[in-house]
Write a protein that holds these residues in place. Structure first.
Motif, PDB file in Angstrom:
ATOM      1  N   ILE A   9      -8.834 -10.650  -0.987  1.00 31.71           N
ATOM      2  CA  ILE A   9      -9.256  -9.336  -1.456  1.00 31.71           C
ATOM      3  C   ILE A   9      -9.651  -9.409  -2.935  1.00 31.71           C
ATOM      4  O   ILE A   9      -8.973 -10.076  -3.723  1.00 31.71           O
ATOM      5  N   ASN A  10     -10.695  -8.719  -3.301  1.00 32.02           N
ATOM      6  CA  ASN A  10     -11.085  -8.628  -4.708  1.00 32.02           C
ATOM      7  C   ASN A  10      -9.896  -8.124  -5.528  1.00 32.02           C
ATOM      8  O   ASN A  10      -9.191  -7.213  -5.102  1.00 32.02           O
ATOM      9  N   ILE A  11      -9.684  -8.710  -6.691  1.00 33.15           N
ATOM     10  CA  ILE A  11      -8.515  -8.411  -7.542  1.00 33.15           C
ATOM     11  C   ILE A  11      -8.356  -6.896  -7.776  1.00 33.15           C
ATOM     12  O   ILE A  11      -7.224  -6.391  -7.835  1.00 33.15           O
ATOM     13  N   LYS A  12      -9.475  -6.173  -7.820  1.00 39.42           N
ATOM     14  CA  LYS A  12      -9.427  -4.718  -8.078  1.00 39.42           C
ATOM     15  C   LYS A  12      -8.663  -3.984  -6.972  1.00 39.42           C
ATOM     16  O   LYS A  12      -8.024  -2.971  -7.194  1.00 39.42           O
ATOM     17  N   ARG A  13      -8.718  -4.505  -5.749  1.00 36.13           N
ATOM     18  CA  ARG A  13      -8.125  -3.800  -4.597  1.00 36.13           C
ATOM     19  C   ARG A  13      -6.879  -4.502  -4.066  1.00 36.13           C
ATOM     20  O   ARG A  13      -6.212  -4.054  -3.152  1.00 36.13           O
ATOM     21  N   ASN A  14      -6.539  -5.662  -4.650  1.00 43.12           N
ATOM     22  CA  ASN A  14      -5.500  -6.519  -4.097  1.00 43.12           C
ATOM     23  C   ASN A  14      -4.143  -5.806  -4.023  1.00 43.12           C
ATOM     24  O   ASN A  14      -3.489  -5.821  -2.977  1.00 43.12           O
ATOM     25  N   ILE A  20       0.255  -1.699   1.057  1.00 41.16           N
ATOM     26  CA  ILE A  20       0.127  -1.218   2.447  1.00 41.16           C
ATOM     27  C   ILE A  20       0.794  -2.221   3.395  1.00 41.16           C
ATOM     28  O   ILE A  20       1.659  -1.857   4.195  1.00 41.16           O
ATOM     29  N   CYS A  21       0.432  -3.495   3.253  1.00 46.24           N
ATOM     30  CA  CYS A  21       0.945  -4.514   4.191  1.00 46.24           C
ATOM     31  C   CYS A  21       2.468  -4.632   4.112  1.00 46.24           C
ATOM     32  O   CYS A  21       3.145  -4.837   5.124  1.00 46.24           O
ATOM     33  N   ARG A  22       2.991  -4.493   2.894  1.00 45.07           N
ATOM     34  CA  ARG A  22       4.453  -4.600   2.724  1.00 45.07           C
ATOM     35  C   ARG A  22       5.218  -3.546   3.522  1.00 45.07           C
ATOM     36  O   ARG A  22       6.373  -3.741   3.885  1.00 45.07           O
ATOM     37  N   ARG A  23       4.575  -2.406   3.779  1.00 44.74           N
ATOM     38  CA  ARG A  23       5.268  -1.350   4.534  1.00 44.74           C
ATOM     39  C   ARG A  23       5.354  -1.678   6.025  1.00 44.74           C
ATOM     40  O   ARG A  23       6.131  -1.084   6.759  1.00 44.74           O
ATOM     41  N   THR A  51      -9.468   1.840   4.873  1.00 49.27           N
ATOM     42  CA  THR A  51      -9.804   2.888   3.887  1.00 49.27           C
ATOM     43  C   THR A  51      -9.797   2.332   2.461  1.00 49.27           C
ATOM     44  O   THR A  51     -10.283   2.979   1.544  1.00 49.27           O
ATOM     45  N   VAL A  52      -9.244   1.150   2.296  1.00 48.62           N
ATOM     46  CA  VAL A  52      -9.067   0.611   0.920  1.00 48.62           C
ATOM     47  C   VAL A  52     -10.056  -0.504   0.610  1.00 48.62           C
ATOM     48  O   VAL A  52     -10.608  -0.575  -0.480  1.00 48.62           O
TER      49      VAL A  52
END
Lengths: 86, 86
Positions: A9-14, A20-23, A51-52
């Motif tokens: 993922i691009n650093i801006k959205r990482n 999200i994934c951690r949840r 969405t992200v």
């Protein structure tokens, strides 16, 4: 089912994708998650990710396994997750 | 068998591990490889990796699947590998 999720993922959205994934899943390595999850929750996770991320720049691969039969996992070096489902 | 290999390697050793993995598997994302491989070749890959990494700093997780039955893969965004074994 058991899933392995890997992303690039691009650093801006990482950070957003990480949160999200951690949840939903266990954080195994920097951009790697794994865990047992229901179909309904997995669909919600996918929707949130969509969405992200920017589909032209980012990549999220989700490997889905309905059974863990005939499968195993080996870690060489640091095992950040410690306990092992697989 | 089908394997997914993910690694988190110190930048000093990253290129070496990348080169080794490329000789055995398909490069899916920055630190993610996948592919069908024989047991003998997988063992050789593991041995080569062990000669390069620092076990106290680096982490290589190898998921091994004897069958791809009941499994699937979905990519959201960029699909660097294109064609799909899974």
């Amino acid at each position: 089912m058991f899933v392995i999720l890997v992303y690039d993922i691009n650093i801006k959205r990482n950070k957003k994708v990480l949160k999200i994934c951690r949840r939903y899943l266990n954080h195994v390595q920097k951009s790697v998650f794994e865990g047992v999850i229901t179909e309904a929750k997995l669909n919600r996770l996918k929707d949130e990710i969509k969405t992200v991320i920017c589909k032209e720049e980012d990549s999220v691969a989700i490997y889905e396994f309905e059974t863990l039969k005939y499968s195993s996992k080996e870690v060489i070096g640091l095992n950040e997750l410690g306990d092992n489902i697989l």
